[in-house]
Design an enzyme around this catalytic site. Sequence first.
Site, PDB file in Angstrom:
ATOM      1  N   GLU A  89      -1.044   1.170   0.278  1.00 12.70           N
ATOM      2  CA  GLU A  89      -2.118   1.241   1.267  1.00 12.70           C
ATOM      3  C   GLU A  89      -1.764   2.280   2.322  1.00 12.70           C
ATOM      4  O   GLU A  89      -0.593   2.469   2.647  1.00 12.70           O
ATOM      5  CB  GLU A  89      -2.234  -0.150   1.913  1.00 12.70           C
ATOM      6  CG  GLU A  89      -3.436  -0.370   2.760  1.00 12.70           C
ATOM      7  CD  GLU A  89      -3.514  -1.820   3.225  1.00 12.70           C
ATOM      8  OE1 GLU A  89      -4.238  -2.610   2.606  1.00 12.70           O
ATOM      9  OE2 GLU A  89      -2.816  -2.156   4.202  1.00 12.70           O
ATOM     10  N   HIS A 115      -6.761  -4.486   7.135  1.00 18.48           N
ATOM     11  CA  HIS A 115      -5.397  -4.987   7.346  1.00 18.48           C
ATOM     12  C   HIS A 115      -4.782  -4.396   8.609  1.00 18.48           C
ATOM     13  O   HIS A 115      -5.015  -3.235   8.935  1.00 18.48           O
ATOM     14  CB  HIS A 115      -4.508  -4.614   6.157  1.00 18.48           C
ATOM     15  CG  HIS A 115      -4.879  -5.363   4.907  1.00 18.48           C
ATOM     16  ND1 HIS A 115      -4.680  -4.851   3.657  1.00 18.48           N
ATOM     17  CD2 HIS A 115      -5.452  -6.580   4.742  1.00 18.48           C
ATOM     18  CE1 HIS A 115      -5.113  -5.727   2.761  1.00 18.48           C
ATOM     19  NE2 HIS A 115      -5.587  -6.784   3.393  1.00 18.48           N
ATOM     20  N   ALA A 126       7.899  11.639  -7.592  1.00 19.67           N
ATOM     21  CA  ALA A 126       9.112  10.866  -7.860  1.00 19.67           C
ATOM     22  C   ALA A 126       9.079  10.203  -9.245  1.00 19.67           C
ATOM     23  O   ALA A 126      10.017   9.527  -9.631  1.00 19.67           O
ATOM     24  CB  ALA A 126       9.291   9.815  -6.781  1.00 19.67           C
ATOM     25  N   VAL A 181       0.640   7.981 -11.384  1.00 22.43           N
ATOM     26  CA  VAL A 181      -0.352   7.884 -10.313  1.00 22.43           C
ATOM     27  C   VAL A 181      -1.695   8.391 -10.832  1.00 22.43           C
ATOM     28  O   VAL A 181      -1.781   9.533 -11.285  1.00 22.43           O
ATOM     29  CB  VAL A 181       0.086   8.715  -9.077  1.00 22.43           C
ATOM     30  CG1 VAL A 181      -0.950   8.625  -7.967  1.00 22.43           C
ATOM     31  CG2 VAL A 181       1.445   8.237  -8.573  1.00 22.43           C
ATOM     32  N   PRO A 182      -2.721   7.556 -10.795  1.00 17.97           N
ATOM     33  CA  PRO A 182      -4.028   8.031 -11.265  1.00 17.97           C
ATOM     34  C   PRO A 182      -4.626   9.032 -10.275  1.00 17.97           C
ATOM     35  O   PRO A 182      -4.093   9.230  -9.184  1.00 17.97           O
ATOM     36  CB  PRO A 182      -4.869   6.754 -11.306  1.00 17.97           C
ATOM     37  CG  PRO A 182      -4.226   5.836 -10.328  1.00 17.97           C
ATOM     38  CD  PRO A 182      -2.769   6.169 -10.306  1.00 17.97           C
TER      39      PRO A 182
END
Lengths: 437, 625
Positions: B249, B291, B313, B317-318
């Site tokens: 997030e 949040h 890294a 990741v999409p």
Amino acid sequence: MAQKAIREADGKRMMARLLKEYSGGKYSVEDKYVTVGPDTDLAKLPNQYKWLTKEKLVVKPDQLIKRRGKNKLILVGADWEQAKKWIKEKSKGPITIYGKFDEKGKPTDKGTVGNLTHFIVEPMVPHKETDECYIAIMSTKEGDQILFYHQGGVNVGDIDAKASRLNVTAGDLPTPAEIEKALLQKVPAGRRKLVAGFIEALFKFYADLNYAYLEINPIVVTEKAVIPLDLAAKLDNTGEFESGKKWGQISFPAPFGRNPSKEEAYIEDLDSQTGASLKLTILNPEGRVWTMVAGGGASVIYADTITDLGFMSEMANYGEYSGDPNEDYTYLYAKTILDLMTRKKNPKGKVLLIGGGIANFTDVANTFKGIIKALKEFQKPLQENKVKIYVRRGGPNYQEGLRQMRELGEKLGVPIEVFGPETHMTKIVSMALKGGK
Amino acid sequence: MAKAKSVKKAAAKPAAKKNPNELFDRNTQSFIYNNQVNATQRMLDFDYASGRELPSVAAIINPTGGDSFSKFFFGRREILIPMYKTIEKAAKMHPNVDVMINFASFRSAAPSTEEALAIPQIRTVVIIAEGVPERRMKLVTAKAKKLGKMIIGPATVGGIKAGCFKIGNTGGTIDNIIDSKLHRPGSVGFVSKSGGLSNEAYNIIARNTDGLYEGIAIGGDMYPGSTLLDHLLRFEKIPEIKMLVCLGEVGGSGEYDIVEALKTKKITKPLVMWVTGTCSKAFKTEVQFGHAGAKAGSEAETADAKNAALKKAGAVVPNSYDDYDQKIKATYESLVRKGVIKPKPEPPTPKVPMDYAKAVKEGIIRKPANFICTISDDRGEELMYGTLPISEAFKKDIGIGGVLSILWFKRQFPKYAAKFIEMAVMVTADHGPAVSGAHNTIVATRAGKDLISSVVSGMLTIGPRFGGAVDGAAQMFSDAYDRGLTPEQFVEEMKKKGVNIQGIGHLVKSIHNPDMRVTVIKEFAQKNFKATPLLDYALEVEKITTSKRDNLILNVDGCIGICFVDMLRNEMPKAEADDYIRMGALNGLFVLGRTIGMMGHHLDQKRLKQPLYRHPWDDIAYMIE
């Protein structure tokens, strides 16, 4: 519920009220701070604060603005007449405030436009620039960190690189000796004890009042006194039940430049009436893509996906409803969005995404009731604006909720495509925007 | 309740070697702090669906109550779960429990968690509350770290270990648990901040892999008790977990710790990860998403920067959340191809009985009701008398008569009729202390009885000889009238039968000394009723009887009863009106009115502090021979 910034004047008044107590009477800050807001009667103020007409003054906007000095928004050494004139002039109309500057002081970003509405007025503290220091205390994962630098002021520069630091583990209080050793090595020896004692008290004040961030730059340090000049602070507002009494009458203002529209303010008001959560930010009232998404997390993802698919400029709003709002609230929320999105026609038509993840315990059919009621009411405007609606949702009783939406689509004469958990949550975004399935 | 059994205690098993990275297994039992009935039942439903033998809730800590039991379903069976006032006592009673699920409010979440951490057997505490002060949480987290214990939360729904243990409300309803295959383990370890999105993720994982092994939502706070990385590192060391899925997030720096762990090979299992909040660039000013921690304070904290760093890294990741599912699927399939994951045959789908309330709501079952009510409804927002909301009753000022007409006769009478009912109540309210009802009330009151007993004592005297004349007169006169008897024939018939005509005759009042009560009622009826055939008839009868003796007048009971019949016959079909009279509506009218007087006598005697009444001997003729 989070870390929230407060006005400089509120923070300073709190210090004036309480620092004496936290330092065992050794340090005090004089309570000479006045807030001027849009409703303040400037003519009557000197009756209450006699010093306003007797001392040289400093006036600054007090709206969570960073780099006020570089933005030339600090009036120093004025008398009360000049101060009033300056406040009136600055609050006349929208101004642009910049966040980044080059070495020559020229702004390097687009800036934020907004109105100045709140100012802090305080007596000018004559001092030598060489007496200005920098101090900040901020919350970290393990506890807190104190930053100190023996120089301060507008041109302090890259404080992250320069400052001395002292990490304080959660629950600990730093001793003057620790403070001196870690932070004050570059302060003239004759002043160290005084500053160390001040920081010790300031930390107690910070910790006990549930501060999450407290920066004083500059803070004037001499052999005799420590005087805060400019202050910026954030409180952890979840600490209200512990510290609320000590905070006194304070507010958590919206950041500069965020001037809520009538509808945004209305939703904010609705939000405050219910235990559920209702949020609305209008990004582009003429955008074609509108969202009405259940859940704080899911709403971000829908906005992300619109952005990721390259339709950021078409995204009209960000918003969410969550925490099981009742039928009335979802109805009023939906109505507000439908009203906004049907005000101005777009030849390409518009899209409404009624999205959401799989609810843990919210009854989906129940929350759809209010939305369906609003959609029925807007039948005509929806048709006229060529709105296409896409629904995706899961969770308790979702089959019934989706069935009602499908049924509505047939009756309403507005295309409504309905999907459940078998369809990936954001697939409706690409369907709506790219026409693909 | 007969079949309800107490919860089984965990069987003392030889301690199997446990992986210290596992927080839960199929025998894990927990305490629920604060009495959360729904969450507890959902956990037990999950247990049943997963084929657990031992309920995952050993006890409920109910700090505001005392020690007791609470009844729950375990499948079709009902079980008792003990409740304790303190964690300490619960721990003593259930030494096998090592998890506490803390539903305390934001005010007491921190102290109750510290209390639980201090108990040696507790290894894991889950904090559900949102809004725990950050400073308090940091202290709690530090304490837990020192003790080597795990905190999940705050501000979370919890998490789930498929087929083993479910925290509180995680995974939603039992249908969803089964749809998302959370009742049996797969090979995927998942961790996110958001509880809502973790449920969505379990669905995605179920559709694109062999299922979830364990999923944790660490909560949305700035300083959660455990981090995304803490759980990923744990999952790394659990051999059954073959791939990792994570949802990060915007805001904070937790994701960079994951980047670091990828770089230093602390995480070696394939990790599919996406950081949400890429839209924050669309906002002009700093936004606080739902949040507390979801706010970018610097460039590095943005979702774009984090996604880029993770990709670099070595994480999968999409491009967007939109193809998150495809990346998960591709990663899973490649693990199957490599033989790392060997898909297992799907076990049969368990069937958990549906709750009665839910089945009713969904309209899939029905049951005849044991009771019917057609006069009032207290279920809605407002109490309804018939179809009239109570607020309308006041707005329209329908009075006691109007309320009575709705509740007794299921219609709202016009003003005159409502007024007549009120007059009848007023007139029958009391008749002095000497009549049997008032007398009995007084005697009972003086014997020290309470209001209800005293009034009931008086009320039980109402019958054929006392108060019954209202009803009797109505029946007798309407019967004669309806049979077409002339007043003369009626009087003659009664005389032949040797029966006194009910409603005729008074002890002291006479034709020359009329009863004012009768006059008032009679005149009101004649003036306001649409028609008064039975009253007219009765007055003819009175003419005949008073010609015989001047105190054989139409008395107040008779007058009320007869006028009431006229009124009912004006307002409803005759047959229906007759039914009400047969059902005893007129007795009801007398009872209603007279209760006012009896209560008055009770209060009067109490006020006067009257002693026990004893009837004098000289007033009793003792004739024992």
